[in-house]
Structures are given as structure tokens and as C-alpha cells.
Design a protein around this motif. Structure first.
Motif: not given
Length: 745
Positions: A706-710, A696-704
Motif C-alpha cells: 500500500k505504501y509503494l502504491k501510494q 517510499s521510506e515506509a515501503w522500504k521499512t515495511t515492504h507493504e
């Protein structure tokens, strides 16, 4: 007091010492200079070539004497014939010069015999040091002693013949005509006591006969050299051999017994070999291997009687070789003991299947101990295999085998518990519980109270582990009951070592209950139990075990501090962990050292979170890296996965960009290789939660995307698991996280 006189004496003494020292220094510098210009190397090379050539010549000559013959009768026949012939030639040839030629030949052959015996003894010593059996070599000590006796025969004989040519002896003797014999023995008596005493004290030849002239002096010198080289050296070597025989290192007497046709001697020799093998005499063990396998080079002892006796002696030796130690100092003996069990079992299986099953059970015990000693968990699988083989013979359907069956079931259960704990496998722990429950169907509290208590203790171990893996406290409550049942038998005044083991387990269970129920009262109870155990080890001067219990107390403080959010308790835990690292070293106890580092890191991480102190988190990260220097996925999968999880937690808190978060994700993914839902559901869910949060933090940092889906997939998996396990609170918490993620999206 005359200080001037004292000063003068002191300076004089000091001058003598310094003068001698400077001479020694000058000689040392000279030798060093000669060494640097390779002069000494050339001298040593030349001398070495000469001595090797001389030794080779003597070895080629020894065949003449028959000493190199393998068969005893032929060896002694040729030996006697050769020296009788030389005696006749040396004594009766009319011309003294020719007679002396044959005397010299006799002396050279005696030297050849001595060197052949010395080489044979060196080879024997080498074989002993390598732990090899010696069944095809003859003991030549008697031949060597006979040769030394002949030396004292031929020297006076030669002197007597030389006396016909020149006069070199003078003095009166009690028996006229035996001057040469008296002179030789007089010189020998001067030589033997400490060699130099006669020269130092100016002792004359004790017989009254003296050598005269340069010829006499030269002959005396040659004779004394031979005494030094042969008689003195031989006597010293024989004394060394006798000492080696008495200590059990040199077993030539037993080897001779094995070669004889006397069954009494053979039986006594095999019995003694079994005793020596149990005392770590590897050459004795090698003989038992050869006899049991029927592979002796001399082809003897292949009958069932001797092979069976040897096999049973191997088992007795293996029982002693596989005695447990806390370090690797006994590793070689463990491995040899296991091979001894296997060799004995292979031969005895068709002849005595019940005893064969006993050996399989012992092999299982030895393999379990070896696994703990070397952290080689493949040995646990081998132990399981041995126990299952034993159970093919040990059946609870045969009354005479019921106790043995129950014992092996208990051993199998403990082995499976260790396997399951190492792998974090719920299924294997359940198999362990099944085996232990089978054992309890025959282990009765009244008839076999000690065995019953042992199995109850093992049941508590398995229940504790399966409770931790499934996060179900019902297992832990049952574990407390089982452990306390064991303690009803394991009293401190009767079985102190067993008592302290079960008391420690009781504390471990209380601590696990406190963690699972987030209830500090259980942790306090655990600390009380640990304190009692710690005091026991302290009073019994078991410093290492005291240190390990202190580390458990530190871990309890950590959990108590976490539950109460109390930094003081966490600081106490950190201090205790660091104190234990001053005692437990990586070089001597790597597994304990790594475990303490993992516990220390967890306490540092928790305190760092409470105080929002990045430096503490960095220190925690470093401690987890230290843990991973020892633990690995293959040998310690469960501990390795825990350390990876903890490392991921630290890296996630320290991450300031996506690269830092990726390192944390890699650590979680490593942990999830071991923490799978099928075998470790609770640990899997725990790691998956932190993995999902970091995604979730990776999604918030990059907005990619793939991180949100994972992240969504991971959190949904955890929610499904909580739902399947009737945990509505867990489902609700995960659903809130999912809602927040969807809102952010």
C-alpha cells in the motif's frame, strides 16, 4: 553627646510603639477568634437584617412624599403638600408632645427621601458602568436638596417645641426667641469642616448657644448623626456627581435635554452625545443607538430629523472607536464601532444612499483591521461583503463618485489579498489583482499620487503572494517594479511610515526571488534592505518593529545559509531568532511568536541536516510544535499548513520505525488539507514531494504494497504537474525517483 540619654529616649519610644502594636495584635486575634467561632458572622447577619428592614420600611414610606412619582408636576405638588401639612401640624398644634410626633415623622420622611435618592443614584451609576442609556428615570437631586433644606427647618422647629416642655439650651443670641435656629447652625458649622475639628480643638457652639444637661447632649448627638448621615454624606455624593458630570461619565443633563421640547437643547444634546460616544462613553453611545432605532422608552425623538442626526453622530463616534491599535486593548471599542456603523447604515440607506455607501466602505476597513487584530479571517469575508455593497452605489460611471469608486476597489483588492494569503488561494489573489488594477484605471499618478502609490504597493503585495503560490518568478519581477513605483512617491522625508512599509516589502520580494531562483545575490540585496529598515525603526524607538525586522534578517540568513550550505550563517539565523523570542512573547503577540518559532525550527532543521545532528532536529521539531500551539487550520490555514509540512520533515528525519514515519505522514496529510493544487499549486507540489519520499521510506521499512502504491501515485501526480507547467527539470527529477522505486520493487 549623652548616649545614655539617647538610648533611654529610644527605648522609651520603642516601648510605646511595641505596646500599641501588641494591643492591636491582641485585638486582631480576638476578632479572628470571634470570626472562627462564627460570632462575628451572626452579628453581621443580625445587623444586616436590621438595616435591610429599616431600609425597606423607608422605601415603603417614600411614596407618601411623592418623590417616587414619575411626573415632575405631580411629584413636586405632593412633596410640597405633605411638608406644608407637617409644618402646620408641628408648629401650631397646641400640645408640644403631639407636635413633636409630626416633626419626627417629617424627619423620618426626609431620611426616606435621602435613601430613595441614594438608591436611585446607585442604580444610575450601575447603568453608567454597564454603558446603558437612562431615558426613563428622573433626576431626584433637586428633591434631595430640598429635603436637606427641610431637615434644617424641622430640627430647629422641633427644638423650639421641645423647649416649651424642658429647658435644654442656654446662652445669649442677637435675636431673642431664635435660640434653636442659632444653635443648630452653630453645630452645623462645627460639624462640616472636617467633622472632628471642633472636638479636637474644643470649639464651642459658634452661635453662643449651648446645650445643657443629658437631654441637650442627647439631642445634639442625634442631630450631629443626622448631619453626618444626610448633609455631609449628601454633599460628598453631590460633589462626586458633579465631577462625574464634568468628566462626561454622568450625562443626566444631556438626558434632560433630550426629554425637553426645546429643539435647540435636543440638537445640542445629540451633538454632545456624539462627542462623548467617540470618547468611549458607552451610555452616550446607547442613547444614540436608541434614538437612531426609534426605541426610546419614553417614546420621544422618533422624527426623521433626530434619527438622522443621531445616525450621523454614530458614524462620527464609530470613526474614533475603530482607530487601529496593535493589541486587543481596543477590541471592545472596535466591536461597538462596527455595530454603530451598522445601526447608522440601516437607517440611512433609504434616505442618503451615497453616505450609506461611505459607511459600507468604513465597515469594510474596520472589519479588515479587526481581522488582523483578532486573527478571525471570517471578518475578511464580511469586509469583502461590505465593499461589494458600497460598489453598488459607488460607480465609475458617475464623475462625482469616481474617486470613491477607485478607493473602494483598492480596499477590496487589499482585503482579497489578505484572504488569499491566509487561505493560500491563487484564485482569490487573482481577484485581488483584478480589483487593484480596476482602481489604477482611475487613480492617476499626477492627480492622486498618494492613492496611486498605495494601490501600487498593494499590487506588489498581491504579485509577491501569487508568485510564491505559483513558483513563477515573473510575478516577483513585476512586484519589484510596482513596489519601486510606489517608493517614487513614498519618500522618507515626507511619508516616513509609508516609505518604511514599501521598503520592507521590497526586501521581502528580493528574499522571495532569492529563494525561488536559488540565487544568493537576491538574498544579500534583501538583507541590505532589511538593515536600512531596521535602522529606521531603531532611530525612531520602535522596538517591537525593530525586533520583527531583525527576525526577517534572521530568515534571510537562513535562506542564504541554505543556498550556500553554510552552517555559520544558519547559526547566526538561529541566534537572531532566539533573541527575538526574548522580546516577542506568546502572551502579548501570539501570532508573531508562533511565526518566529516556525522560522527558528526551519533554521534548526537545516543546520541539523548539514551536521547530521539529531539533537538539532529534535529542537526543530519542538519549535514546530510550539508554532502549532497558536496556528490552527481554521484561523491561520496557510501558516498552519507550513508548520505541519515542517513538522513532517522533522518527524521523517527522526523516524526510526514505521510508527515514526506514520507520524510524519500524518503531518503531511494535514498540510495537504490546505495545500491543494487548485489554489496553491507550488506549495502543493512541495509538500507532495516530501510526502512521496516518506511513503517510499515506509515501503522500504515495511515492504507493504500500500505504501509503494501510494508513493508511485503521489510522485506521478507531481511529474504530471511539472509537465503541465513546462518544467522538464522537475519532470526528470521525479522520473528518476520513480525508476528507483520500481527497481527497489
Amino acid at each position: 553627646m549623652d548616649w545614655m540619654a539617647i538610648k533611654e529616649h529610644g527605648i522609651n519610644a520603642l516601648g510605646n510603639g511595641l505596646a500599641s502594636f501588641f494591643v492591636a495584635a491582641a485585638i486582631g486575634l480576638l476578632i479572628y477568634g470571634l470570626y472562627k467561632i462564627h460570632f462575628l458572622a451572626w452579628v453581621a447577619k443580625g445587623l444586616g437584617w436590621f438595616l435591610r428592614a429599616l431600609d425597606t420600611a423607608l422605601e415603603k414610606l417614600v411614596w407618601v412624599t411623592g418623590v417616587s412619582e414619575k411626573k415632575r408636576l405631580r411629584r413636586w405638588g405632593q412633596f410640597i403638600a405633605v411638608f406644608v401639612l407637617l409644618t402646620l401640624l408641628g408648629a401650631f398644634i397646641p400640645k408640644p408632645s403631639i407636635a413633636l410626633f409630626f416633626v419626627v415623622i417629617a424627619l423620618v420622611l426626609i431620611l426616606a427621601i435621602y435613601r430613595h435618592w441614594e438608591r436611585d443614584e446607585n442604580k444610575r451609576l450601575s447603568e453608567i458602568q454597564k454603558g446603558r442609556a437612562i431615558s426613563d428615570r428622573e433626576d431626584l437631586t433637586q428633591e434631595m436638596l430640598a429635603a436637606l433644606g427641610l431637615l434644617l427647618f424641622f430640627i430647629p422647629l422641633g427644638f423650639a417645641r421641645l423647649g416649651e416642655m424642658i429647658v435644654f439650651l442656654s446662652g445669649d443670641t442677637p435675636t431673642h426667641g431664635l435660640e434653636s435656629a442659632w444653635y443648630v447652625w452653630g453645630e452645623l458649622l462645627k460639624a462640616v469642616p472636617l467633622v472632628d475639628w471642633s472636638e479636637v480643638f474644643g470649639v464651642p457652639n459658634l452661635s453662643g448657644v449651648e446645650a445643657q444637661g443629658k437631654t441637650g447632649a442627647s439631642l445634639t448627638f442625634v442631630m450631629r448623626v443626622m448631619f453626618d448621615l444626610l448633609i455631609l454624606a449628601g454633599l460628598i455624593r453631590i460633589i462626586s456627581i458633579i465631577r462625574s458630570i464634568n468628566s462626561g461619565h454622568d450625562i443626566r443633563n444631556l438626558e434632560e435635554g433630550l426629554k425637553s421640547d426645546d429643539e435647540t437643547k435636543i440638537e445640542a444634546a445629540i451633538t454632545k452625545l456624539g462627542e462623548l460616544a467617540g470618547q468611549e462613553r458607552r451610555n452616550a453611545l446607547s442613547h444614540l443607538f436608541e434614538i437612531t432605532n426609534g426605541t426610546r422608552s419614553d417614546g420621544k425623538l422618533k422624527t426623521h430629523k433626530w434619527r438622522e442626526k443621531s445616525a450621523r453622530s454614530l458614524v462620527d463616534a464609530a470613526n474614533k472607536l475603530t482607530i487601529w491599535t496593535n493589541d486587543l486593548s481596543n477590541l471592545d471599542n472596535f466591536l461597538l464601532g462596527i455595530e454603530a456603523y451598522k445601526t447608522a447604515a440601516q437607517y440611512l440607506e433609504p434616505h442618503d444612499p451615497i453616505y450609506w455607501a461611505t459607511i459600507q466602505n468604513e465597515l469594510g476597513i474596520a472589519s479588515v483591521n479587526l481581522s488582523e487584530l483578532t486573527v478571525d479571517h471570517e471578518r475578511l469575508k464580511q469586509a469583502e461583503y461590505f465593499y461589494l455593497k458600497a460598489l453598488k452605489i459607488r460607480s465609475n460611471e458617475k464623475e462625482e463618485l469616481v474617486k470613491d469608486w477607485a478607493n473602494t476597489q483598492n480596499n477590496l483588492g487589499f482585503c482579497l489579498y489578505l484572504q488569499g494569503s491566509s487561505l493560500g488561494s491563487k484564485d482569490i489573489i487573482e481577484r485581488a489583482l483584478s480589483a487593484l488594477e480596476q482602481s489604477l484605471t482611475e487613480r492617476d499618478e499626477e492627480k492622486n499620487s498618494l492613492g496611486w502609490a498605495q494601490t501600487k504597493h498593494n499590487v506588489a503585495l498581491a504579485l509577491l503572494k501569487i508568485g510564491e503560490l505559483t513558483a513563477k518568478d515573473a510575478y516577483l519581477i513585476d512586484a519589484v517594479s510596482s513596489c519601486h513605483a510606489a517608493l517614487q512617491i513614498r519618500k522618507i522625508d515626507i511619508y516616513p511610515d509609508l516609505w518604511v512599509a514599501s521598503r520592507t516589502l521590497s526586501a521581502d520580494i528580493f528574499c522571495a526571488l532569492g529563494i525561488m531562483q536559488n540565487d544568493n545575490k537576491w538574498i544579500e540585496q534583501a538583507r541590505t534592505e532589511y538593515s536600512v529598515v531596521s535602522q529606521f525603526y531603531l532611530e525612531n524607538s520602535q522596538q517591537r518593529m525593530h525586533a520583527l525586522i531583525q527576525n526577517r534578517i534572521a530568515t534571510a540568513l537562513f535562506h542564504e545559509g541554505t543556498i550556500l550550505n553554510n552552517p555559520t550563517l544558519l547559526e547566526q539565523a538561529i541566534t537572531k531568532h532566539k533573541e527575538q523570542l526574548d522580546i516577542i512573547k506568546k502572551s502579548t503577540d501570539p501570532l508573531r511568536w508562533a511565526s518566529i518559532h516556525n522560522d527558528l525550527g526551519a533554521a534548526l532543521w537545516q543546520l541539523g541536516q548539514i551536521r547530521d545532528d539529531k539533537e538539532l532536529i529534535v529542537e526543530a521539531k519542538d519549535s514546530f510544535y510550539s508554532t502549532l500551539e497558536v496556528f490552527n487550520e481554521h484561523d491561520s490555514p496557510s501558516a498552519w499548513a507550513q508548520a505541519q509540512q515542517n513538522l513532517g520533515n522533522s518527524l521523517a528525519l527522526l523516524a526510526s520505525d514505521i510508527d515514526g514515519l506514520k507520524r510524519a505522514l500524518s503531518a503531511y496529510e494535514a498540510a495537504l488539507k490546505v495545500r491543494v493544487i487548485e489554489s496553491s499549486p507550488s506549495s502543493w507540489a512541495h509538500t507532495m514531494l516530501y510526502y512521496g519520499l516518506t511513503l517510499s521510506e515506509a515501503w522500504k521499512t515495511t515492504h507493504e504494497k500500500k505504501y509503494l502504491k501510494q508513493a508511485l501515485n503521489v510522485l506521478e501526480s507531481i511529474s504530471d504537474w511539472h509537465a503541465q507547467n513546462n518544467n522538464p527539470e522537475g519532470v526528470e527529477a521525479i522520473e528518476q525517483m520513480l525508476i528507483q522505486l520500481n527497481v527497489d520493487n
